[in-house]
Design a protein around this motif. Structure first.
Motif, PDB file in Angstrom:
ATOM      1  N   ALA A 101      13.272  -9.111  37.065  1.00  0.00           N
ATOM      2  CA  ALA A 101      13.054 -10.220  36.140  1.00  0.00           C
ATOM      3  C   ALA A 101      12.842  -9.706  34.714  1.00  0.00           C
ATOM      4  O   ALA A 101      13.343 -10.300  33.746  1.00  0.00           O
ATOM      5  CB  ALA A 101      11.851 -11.049  36.591  1.00  0.00           C
ATOM      6  N   GLU A 102      12.112  -8.596  34.568  1.00  0.00           N
ATOM      7  CA  GLU A 102      11.876  -8.036  33.244  1.00  0.00           C
ATOM      8  C   GLU A 102      13.136  -7.373  32.685  1.00  0.00           C
ATOM      9  O   GLU A 102      13.394  -7.431  31.478  1.00  0.00           O
ATOM     10  CB  GLU A 102      10.719  -7.042  33.290  1.00  0.00           C
ATOM     11  CG  GLU A 102       9.396  -7.708  33.634  1.00  0.00           C
ATOM     12  CD  GLU A 102       8.190  -6.855  33.278  1.00  0.00           C
ATOM     13  OE1 GLU A 102       8.381  -5.744  32.727  1.00  0.00           O
ATOM     14  OE2 GLU A 102       7.053  -7.305  33.540  1.00  0.00           O
ATOM     15  N   ASP A 103      13.939  -6.760  33.557  1.00  0.00           N
ATOM     16  CA  ASP A 103      15.198  -6.158  33.113  1.00  0.00           C
ATOM     17  C   ASP A 103      16.146  -7.218  32.575  1.00  0.00           C
ATOM     18  O   ASP A 103      16.883  -6.987  31.601  1.00  0.00           O
ATOM     19  CB  ASP A 103      15.862  -5.399  34.258  1.00  0.00           C
ATOM     20  CG  ASP A 103      15.142  -4.099  34.594  1.00  0.00           C
ATOM     21  OD1 ASP A 103      14.294  -3.660  33.784  1.00  0.00           O
ATOM     22  OD2 ASP A 103      15.414  -3.530  35.672  1.00  0.00           O
ATOM     23  N   LEU A 104      16.161  -8.397  33.193  1.00  0.00           N
ATOM     24  CA  LEU A 104      17.008  -9.486  32.711  1.00  0.00           C
ATOM     25  C   LEU A 104      16.583  -9.923  31.312  1.00  0.00           C
ATOM     26  O   LEU A 104      17.430 -10.232  30.462  1.00  0.00           O
ATOM     27  CB  LEU A 104      16.938 -10.678  33.671  1.00  0.00           C
ATOM     28  CG  LEU A 104      17.739 -10.561  34.961  1.00  0.00           C
ATOM     29  CD1 LEU A 104      17.420 -11.733  35.891  1.00  0.00           C
ATOM     30  CD2 LEU A 104      19.238 -10.526  34.669  1.00  0.00           C
ATOM     31  N   PHE A 105      15.282  -9.959  31.071  1.00  0.00           N
ATOM     32  CA  PHE A 105      14.784 -10.332  29.746  1.00  0.00           C
ATOM     33  C   PHE A 105      15.267  -9.317  28.699  1.00  0.00           C
ATOM     34  O   PHE A 105      15.739  -9.695  27.613  1.00  0.00           O
ATOM     35  CB  PHE A 105      13.261 -10.413  29.755  1.00  0.00           C
ATOM     36  CG  PHE A 105      12.662 -10.811  28.442  1.00  0.00           C
ATOM     37  CD1 PHE A 105      12.572 -12.144  28.075  1.00  0.00           C
ATOM     38  CD2 PHE A 105      12.194  -9.841  27.553  1.00  0.00           C
ATOM     39  CE1 PHE A 105      12.027 -12.514  26.848  1.00  0.00           C
ATOM     40  CE2 PHE A 105      11.652 -10.200  26.333  1.00  0.00           C
ATOM     41  CZ  PHE A 105      11.571 -11.543  25.980  1.00  0.00           C
ATOM     42  N   LYS A 106      15.155  -8.043  29.009  1.00  0.00           N
ATOM     43  CA  LYS A 106      15.604  -7.024  28.065  1.00  0.00           C
ATOM     44  C   LYS A 106      17.107  -7.113  27.830  1.00  0.00           C
ATOM     45  O   LYS A 106      17.596  -6.957  26.693  1.00  0.00           O
ATOM     46  CB  LYS A 106      15.242  -5.628  28.590  1.00  0.00           C
ATOM     47  CG  LYS A 106      15.641  -4.508  27.637  1.00  0.00           C
ATOM     48  CD  LYS A 106      15.277  -3.143  28.183  1.00  0.00           C
ATOM     49  CE  LYS A 106      15.712  -2.051  27.197  1.00  0.00           C
ATOM     50  NZ  LYS A 106      15.391  -0.700  27.696  1.00  0.00           N
ATOM     51  N   GLN A 107      17.863  -7.374  28.888  1.00  0.00           N
ATOM     52  CA  GLN A 107      19.312  -7.485  28.766  1.00  0.00           C
ATOM     53  C   GLN A 107      19.703  -8.621  27.823  1.00  0.00           C
ATOM     54  O   GLN A 107      20.659  -8.497  27.045  1.00  0.00           O
ATOM     55  CB  GLN A 107      19.911  -7.722  30.154  1.00  0.00           C
ATOM     56  CG  GLN A 107      21.411  -7.934  30.172  1.00  0.00           C
ATOM     57  CD  GLN A 107      21.914  -8.201  31.579  1.00  0.00           C
ATOM     58  OE1 GLN A 107      21.477  -7.590  32.545  1.00  0.00           O
ATOM     59  NE2 GLN A 107      22.839  -9.148  31.699  1.00  0.00           N
ATOM     60  N   GLU A 108      18.973  -9.716  27.871  1.00  0.00           N
ATOM     61  CA  GLU A 108      19.322 -10.885  27.066  1.00  0.00           C
ATOM     62  C   GLU A 108      18.782 -10.825  25.642  1.00  0.00           C
ATOM     63  O   GLU A 108      19.339 -11.452  24.741  1.00  0.00           O
ATOM     64  CB  GLU A 108      18.799 -12.155  27.743  1.00  0.00           C
ATOM     65  CG  GLU A 108      19.427 -12.461  29.095  1.00  0.00           C
ATOM     66  CD  GLU A 108      20.888 -12.863  28.985  1.00  0.00           C
ATOM     67  OE1 GLU A 108      21.369 -13.079  27.859  1.00  0.00           O
ATOM     68  OE2 GLU A 108      21.557 -12.964  30.024  1.00  0.00           O
ATOM     69  N   THR A 109      17.677 -10.099  25.421  1.00  0.00           N
ATOM     70  CA  THR A 109      17.028 -10.109  24.104  1.00  0.00           C
ATOM     71  C   THR A 109      17.130  -8.788  23.358  1.00  0.00           C
ATOM     72  O   THR A 109      16.994  -8.753  22.134  1.00  0.00           O
ATOM     73  CB  THR A 109      15.539 -10.457  24.249  1.00  0.00           C
ATOM     74  OG1 THR A 109      14.882  -9.417  25.001  1.00  0.00           O
ATOM     75  CG2 THR A 109      15.347 -11.795  24.952  1.00  0.00           C
ATOM     76  N   GLY A 110      17.336  -7.702  24.093  1.00  0.00           N
ATOM     77  CA  GLY A 110      17.326  -6.383  23.466  1.00  0.00           C
ATOM     78  C   GLY A 110      15.938  -5.790  23.356  1.00  0.00           C
ATOM     79  O   GLY A 110      15.763  -4.697  22.822  1.00  0.00           O
ATOM     80  N   PHE A 111      14.926  -6.509  23.896  1.00  0.00           N
ATOM     81  CA  PHE A 111      13.541  -6.034  23.852  1.00  0.00           C
ATOM     82  C   PHE A 111      12.956  -6.013  25.265  1.00  0.00           C
ATOM     83  O   PHE A 111      13.261  -6.892  26.076  1.00  0.00           O
ATOM     84  CB  PHE A 111      12.672  -6.954  22.984  1.00  0.00           C
ATOM     85  CG  PHE A 111      13.015  -6.926  21.526  1.00  0.00           C
ATOM     86  CD1 PHE A 111      12.400  -6.017  20.670  1.00  0.00           C
ATOM     87  CD2 PHE A 111      13.960  -7.802  21.015  1.00  0.00           C
ATOM     88  CE1 PHE A 111      12.722  -5.999  19.316  1.00  0.00           C
ATOM     89  CE2 PHE A 111      14.281  -7.790  19.665  1.00  0.00           C
ATOM     90  CZ  PHE A 111      13.672  -6.878  18.810  1.00  0.00           C
ATOM     91  N   THR A 112      12.130  -5.029  25.541  1.00  0.00           N
ATOM     92  CA  THR A 112      11.375  -5.068  26.783  1.00  0.00           C
ATOM     93  C   THR A 112      10.293  -6.134  26.659  1.00  0.00           C
ATOM     94  O   THR A 112       9.974  -6.600  25.555  1.00  0.00           O
ATOM     95  CB  THR A 112      10.708  -3.716  27.085  1.00  0.00           C
ATOM     96  OG1 THR A 112       9.709  -3.458  26.073  1.00  0.00           O
ATOM     97  CG2 THR A 112      11.728  -2.585  27.102  1.00  0.00           C
ATOM     98  N   ARG A 113       9.730  -6.499  27.779  1.00  0.00           N
ATOM     99  CA  ARG A 113       8.653  -7.493  27.746  1.00  0.00           C
ATOM    100  C   ARG A 113       7.484  -6.978  26.907  1.00  0.00           C
ATOM    101  O   ARG A 113       6.869  -7.735  26.142  1.00  0.00           O
ATOM    102  CB  ARG A 113       8.192  -7.809  29.176  1.00  0.00           C
ATOM    103  CG  ARG A 113       7.106  -8.870  29.244  1.00  0.00           C
ATOM    104  CD  ARG A 113       6.560  -8.978  30.646  1.00  0.00           C
ATOM    105  NE  ARG A 113       5.925  -7.752  31.091  1.00  0.00           N
ATOM    106  CZ  ARG A 113       4.709  -7.376  30.721  1.00  0.00           C
ATOM    107  NH1 ARG A 113       3.991  -8.114  29.889  1.00  0.00           N
ATOM    108  NH2 ARG A 113       4.180  -6.245  31.170  1.00  0.00           N
ATOM    109  N   GLU A 114       7.178  -5.686  27.033  1.00  0.00           N
ATOM    110  CA  GLU A 114       6.067  -5.116  26.273  1.00  0.00           C
ATOM    111  C   GLU A 114       6.367  -5.113  24.778  1.00  0.00           C
ATOM    112  O   GLU A 114       5.494  -5.430  23.959  1.00  0.00           O
ATOM    113  CB  GLU A 114       5.769  -3.688  26.740  1.00  0.00           C
ATOM    114  CG  GLU A 114       5.167  -3.590  28.141  1.00  0.00           C
ATOM    115  CD  GLU A 114       6.229  -3.602  29.225  1.00  0.00           C
ATOM    116  OE1 GLU A 114       7.442  -3.723  28.885  1.00  0.00           O
ATOM    117  OE2 GLU A 114       5.848  -3.493  30.402  1.00  0.00           O
ATOM    118  N   GLU A 115       7.606  -4.773  24.407  1.00  0.00           N
ATOM    119  CA  GLU A 115       7.981  -4.771  22.993  1.00  0.00           C
ATOM    120  C   GLU A 115       7.905  -6.178  22.397  1.00  0.00           C
ATOM    121  O   GLU A 115       7.525  -6.358  21.245  1.00  0.00           O
ATOM    122  CB  GLU A 115       9.390  -4.214  22.822  1.00  0.00           C
ATOM    123  CG  GLU A 115       9.502  -2.713  23.082  1.00  0.00           C
ATOM    124  CD  GLU A 115      10.939  -2.243  23.105  1.00  0.00           C
ATOM    125  OE1 GLU A 115      11.174  -1.045  22.854  1.00  0.00           O
ATOM    126  OE2 GLU A 115      11.835  -3.074  23.371  1.00  0.00           O
TER     127      GLU A 115
END
Length: 380
Positions: free
Chosen positions: A242-256
């Motif tokens: 789920a977090e990898d999908l967020f990074k893929q779509e935004t260019g940012f990790t959840r933490e960033e």
């Protein structure tokens, strides 16, 4: 978490009654009486076991009837200061047609993988947009109905329906099941109870400490007490995905991005895997709060904080500390709908437009500017 009064759970075949008083779900002494057994839970560091007092030594196995299934509890008997653990055997009739197996989940009562078939799904949000929609009958006509957290249906049947196949519950909300009213609706009432609960561990991407985590221990207890509802825990690999999908779509990790992904995010990710087609009810599109002066409440049910959806979304989106990026997530959902069979109702979303690259929202654009500024400073 505390329960003011013990709850009557089931009648024994012999006519006795088992009552539980839940106090942080750690085991403590058991008090036995001729007509009932009362388990009192108190803080402890010992594993999650059922302990029975000396006066109940001769009672080794209790058989309880829960609708069409049977439950036998593991009992720790104290005999001459020596304890013997007797295992519990659980058998239930499945409530869902078993066709597809989905890895990454574990059934807390049976230690089995999740099996499910959904031809099409209604994903029902908790938003105030559903008030007055009269969408209840339409929602109930879907093959599977997926709801979020502990949003009630009793009293809102005309707008949100009554059926529930799956509830995706964020672990921070799970202790809300300590309420008798909520527990009866979600786990007991044959008309409104869910068929399964999937616990999403939100920002936890490592193995949950089973012996010390309160939510896990409470979920384990409920999974064994309410056999008509299958309770699944999401494994770490699912949370990482789920977090990898967020990074893929935004260019940012959840933490960033300094965000905690919402229950809505985890629900949409799961629904896309479970459902070949889905209709999402009550979800606002990403520009709604910018283009209208909406006063729609955050929830369709009572909210003690009296939050207004758009105000709450905008506050979180502009917060630079750990928060939910509601608007950013909805921009991503719009993108997913251009390549998948996803429809949004109440409100209806504007026409789908395909986009390339990463998603752009005001909060993400600010993050990009900060990242560029940081790179320039490092070069100097």
């Amino acid at each position: 978490m505390k329960v003011k009064q013990p709850e009557k759970l089931a009648e024994l075949l012999s006519g006795n009654i088992i009552q539980f008083s839940l106090r942080n779900f750690a085991m403590a002494p058991v008090y036995c009486r001729p007509t009932r057994i009362q388990y009192i839970y108190k803080h402890s560091t010992i594993p999650f076991l059922l302990v029975i007092c000396y006066s109940c030594v001769m009672t080794a196995l209790f058989m309880l009837t829960f609708f069409n299934g049977t439950l036998t509890l593991g009992v720790k008997s104290l005999i001459s200061k020596e304890t013997t653990l007797r295992n519990v055997v659980i058998s239930t009739q499945p409530t869902l047609e078993v066709l597809h197996q989905f890895p990454g989940f574990v059934n807390l009562a049976a230690n089995k993988s999740l099996r499910l078939i959904c031809n099409d799904c209604a994903v029902v949000t908790s938003s105030g947009h559903l008030l007055g929609s009269n969408a209840g009958r339409e929602i109930d006509q879907h093959h599977c109905v997926i709801r979020m957290n502990l949003a009630p249906v009793v009293g809102f049947e005309h707008d949100v329906g009554t059926r529930t196949t799956i509830r995706v519950v964020g672990h921070r909300n799970f202790n809300g099941l300590s309420s008798d009213t909520v527990r009866r609706e979600l786990l007991v009432n044959s008309t409104t109870r869910t068929q399964m609960i999937i616990i999403s561990w939100m920002s936890i991407t490592k193995e949950v400490p089973k012996l010390t985590n309160e939510e896990y221990r409470y979920a384990l207890l409920l999974a064994n007490l309410y056999q008509d509802v299958q309770i699944y825990s999401t494994l770490p690999e699912r949370m990482v995905l789920a977090e990898d999908l967020f990074k893929q779509e935004t260019g940012f990790t959840r933490e960033e991005a300094k965000t905690m992904l919402t229950t809505g995010w985890h629900t949409m990710v799961l629904a896309m895997e479970f459902c070949p087609s889905m209709t999402v009810y009550g979800m606002a599109y990403e520009n709604l709060c910018r283009s209208t002066n909406s006063s729609v409440p955050y929830h369709y049910f009572y909210d003690s904080r009296h939050r207004i959806e758009c105000s709450y979304y905008n506050k979180h989106e502009s917060n630079q500390r750990l928060s939910h990026l509601f608007i950013t997530e909805k921009a991503i959902f719009r993108r997913w709908s251009t390549s998948r069979n996803i429809t949004f109702r109440y409100p209806t979303w504007p026409e789908k437009i395909k986009e390339n690259g990463t998603v752009h929202t005001q909060s993400l654009d600010k993050m990009i500017q900060r990242r560029r500024g940081s790179k320039r400073r490092r070069r100097k």
